[in-house]
Design an enzyme around this catalytic site. Structure first.
Site, PDB file in Angstrom:
ATOM      1  N   SER A 173      -7.485   3.868   9.003  1.00 17.54           N
ATOM      2  CA  SER A 173      -8.220   3.768   7.743  1.00 17.54           C
ATOM      3  C   SER A 173      -7.493   2.853   6.763  1.00 17.54           C
ATOM      4  O   SER A 173      -8.090   1.970   6.138  1.00 17.54           O
ATOM      5  CB  SER A 173      -8.366   5.182   7.162  1.00 17.54           C
ATOM      6  OG  SER A 173      -8.759   5.146   5.826  1.00 17.54           O
ATOM      7  N   LYS A 212      -8.504  -1.701   6.107  1.00 18.27           N
ATOM      8  CA  LYS A 212      -8.811  -2.284   4.792  1.00 18.27           C
ATOM      9  C   LYS A 212      -7.783  -3.353   4.431  1.00 18.27           C
ATOM     10  O   LYS A 212      -8.123  -4.421   3.944  1.00 18.27           O
ATOM     11  CB  LYS A 212      -8.812  -1.181   3.723  1.00 18.27           C
ATOM     12  CG  LYS A 212     -10.043  -0.290   3.833  1.00 18.27           C
ATOM     13  CD  LYS A 212      -9.981   0.878   2.875  1.00 18.27           C
ATOM     14  CE  LYS A 212      -8.955   1.889   3.279  1.00 18.27           C
ATOM     15  NZ  LYS A 212      -9.195   3.265   2.932  1.00 18.27           N
ATOM     16  N   ARG A 261     -14.466  12.559   6.321  1.00 19.62           N
ATOM     17  CA  ARG A 261     -13.214  13.276   6.631  1.00 19.62           C
ATOM     18  C   ARG A 261     -12.798  14.159   5.464  1.00 19.62           C
ATOM     19  O   ARG A 261     -12.281  15.259   5.656  1.00 19.62           O
ATOM     20  CB  ARG A 261     -12.098  12.267   6.949  1.00 19.62           C
ATOM     21  CG  ARG A 261     -12.272  11.601   8.308  1.00 19.62           C
ATOM     22  CD  ARG A 261     -11.392  10.366   8.424  1.00 19.62           C
ATOM     23  NE  ARG A 261     -10.002  10.653   8.158  1.00 19.62           N
ATOM     24  CZ  ARG A 261      -9.143   9.809   7.599  1.00 19.62           C
ATOM     25  NH1 ARG A 261      -9.534   8.591   7.253  1.00 19.62           N
ATOM     26  NH2 ARG A 261      -7.897  10.155   7.406  1.00 19.62           N
ATOM     27  N   HIS A 272       0.845  -1.197   0.000  1.00 17.64           N
ATOM     28  CA  HIS A 272       0.000   0.000   0.000  1.00 17.64           C
ATOM     29  C   HIS A 272       0.877   1.243   0.000  1.00 17.64           C
ATOM     30  O   HIS A 272       1.832   1.344   0.754  1.00 17.64           O
ATOM     31  CB  HIS A 272      -0.899   0.035   1.239  1.00 17.64           C
ATOM     32  CG  HIS A 272      -1.775   1.252   1.249  1.00 17.64           C
ATOM     33  ND1 HIS A 272      -2.964   1.301   0.568  1.00 17.64           N
ATOM     34  CD2 HIS A 272      -1.608   2.460   1.803  1.00 17.64           C
ATOM     35  CE1 HIS A 272      -3.497   2.495   0.710  1.00 17.64           C
ATOM     36  NE2 HIS A 272      -2.694   3.229   1.460  1.00 17.64           N
TER      37      HIS A 272
HETATM   38  N1  URA Z   1      -5.841   6.455   2.388  1.00 18.49           N
HETATM   39  C1  URA Z   1      -6.812   5.855   3.095  1.00 18.49           C
HETATM   40  O1  URA Z   1      -7.289   4.794   2.722  1.00 18.49           O
HETATM   41  N2  URA Z   1      -7.238   6.454   4.217  1.00 18.49           N
HETATM   42  C2  URA Z   1      -6.749   7.618   4.661  1.00 18.49           C
HETATM   43  O2  URA Z   1      -7.175   8.086   5.683  1.00 18.49           O
HETATM   44  C3  URA Z   1      -5.739   8.237   3.921  1.00 18.49           C
HETATM   45  C4  URA Z   1      -5.305   7.617   2.784  1.00 18.49           C
END
Ligand code: URA
Length: 425
Positions: free
Chosen positions: A184, A188, A169, A83
């Site tokens: 966040s 995921k 946000r 990521h």
């Molecule tokens: N990418 C995400 O998935 N969440 C965030 O808060 C910032 C970047």
């Protein structure tokens, strides 16, 4: 009884939320019991007052539980995910996923679309005619078994709490809080079921984290969250003060990625792709694998062709080209001394490569080619940027964005290192 007002007040006054409060608020927000106004206030309180490691861990766990988690055990090989926190010209996922798959490691890249000045991996891949980003869990598993690499859209059932909260946000100026970003991203990634996660945490003007200390704190927080959930997590901190590679924009970035897969491409893109591949392969128990060799001998390209074809893409079809282009030229002899990544990202976005609101279409051919980058010599009259768009009325705004954001110096300059630091558990 827990109430939203009590939870907000606790954080507003600098207190610590209990596990029960966090579980309740995430669940109630996902179900619509806690209103957007209340969650906005809580996000702002966290933004201003921070959160302790235990609170961030609980928040992440609650967001994972808000949806499904994938079970990739049927894939039968180590599954490693990467990521990036997002940057300008960051197309690394495209060459990286097939490159790592060459070594019998599965790479399930569940990716997103672009918003604002950073591009989205799905938008880039959708510029390949026919390429499909929507896949079922069963299709993902089959492709991981057969080919080893998948780049597709994350299903809405993964961490739905985050989907709602991230959108909130975005419109309440509470994105750039380390506890909220870390939870966040990691909720995921953990829900995706990989055995290991390699993070590319960007630092500089084109990134969320503008300074090194903040980026390091974000990386450490995410590495700890991964460890809490038994997922081997490591991070590289990488420079995003100047754009990565020589293109920003969907089809332009695919073209550059294919150059890398063919053994060429810009040095910085190759260096970062190989460094991240090495981290992923080490996390998969293959520390001696040589990803640079697989870029040079065609194995990574073969894996790319299989991945694109499996997802419906016409791998040999010409990529979209914008209808119009204009060039920005150097007005003096010298060396490119600076080039601001954020400005290049915003200019590409203004040309039509990105979107202002979720759901808007993007122009696949739009974006910027960088013909001279930091450290390179340039002569007056030579082209530095080539701007591409289907809608030429956008040229003026893009040029205005770039004005003053790059400089020519008399002395030879050198770009700094791409890889700034490494964080492991
Ligand atoms: N990418 C995400 O998935 N969440 C965030 O808060 C910032 C970047």
């Amino acid at each position: 009884m827990i109430t939203a007002v009590d939870v907000i007040r606790t954080k507003r006054d600098g207190g610590e939320l209990s596990t029960a409060q966090i579980d309740w608020v995430i669940d109630a927000y996902t179900k619509g019991v806690v209103a957007d106004e209340q969650m906005s206030a809580l996000a702002m309180a966290i933004f201003l007052n921070g959160a302790r490691p235990r609170e961030i861990a609980d928040w992440t766990a609650a967001m994972i539980r808000s949806g499904i988690t994938l079970d990739l055990s049927a894939v039968g090989k180590p599954c490693v995910d990467k990521h990036s926190t997002g940057g300008v010209g960051d197309k690394i996922t495209l060459p990286l996923a097939p490159l790592v798959a060459v070594f019998d490691v599965a790479v399930p890249q569940l990716s997103g679309r672009g918003l604002g000045h950073t591009g989205g991996t799905l938008d880039k891949l959708e510029s390949i005619p026919g390429f499909q980003v929507d896949m079922t869990e069963a299709q993902v598993i089959e492709q991981l078994k057969d080919i080893g690499a998948v780049i597709c859209a994350a299903t809405g059932d993964l961490a739905p709490a985050d989907k709602k909260l991230y959108a909130l946000r975005d419109i309440t100026s509470t994105v750039e809080a380390i506890p909220l970003i870390a939870s966040s991203i990691m909720c995921k990634k953990i829900a995706e079921g990989a055995d290991a996660i390699v993070l590319d945490v960007k630092v500089g003007s084109g990134a969320f984290m503008k300074d090194f200390a903040q980026a390091r704190e974000l990386a450490e927080t995410m590495v700890r969250l991964g460890g809490d959930h038994g997922v081997d997590t490591r991070a590289l901190l990488t420079d995003m003060s100047i754009p990565l590679g020589r293109t920003a924009g969907n089809a332009l970035e695919v073209r550059e990625s294919v150059e890398v897969l063919a053994g060429g491409g810009p040095e910085d893109v190759v260096e970062l792709t190989v460094a991240l591949a090495k981290e992923m392969l080490a996390a998969a128990g293959k520390p001696d694998a040589d990803p640079a060799a697989a870029l040079n001998d065609g194995r990574a390209m073969d894996a790319w062709r299989k991945m694109i074809t499996a997802q419906g893409g016409e791998v040999d079809a010409p990529l979209p080209v914008a209808r119009e282009f204009e060039e920005i030229k150097a007005d003096a002899d010298g060396f490119i001394a600076e080039m601001d990544a954020y400005a290049v990202g915003v200019a590409a976005w203004r040309l039509g490569a990105g979107r202002e609101r979720q759901g808007q279409p993007v122009q696949f051919g739009a974006g910027i080619e960088i013909l001279k980058t930091v450290g390179e010599p340039v002569k007056a009259g030579e082209t530095v940027f080539r701007l591409h768009t289907d809608t030429p009325e956008r040229f003026a705004a893009a040029k205005e964005t770039l004005a003053g954001e790059w400089t020519i110096g008399a002395e030879p300059s050198k770009r700094g290192p791409i890889i700034l630091d490494r964080v492991t558990a």
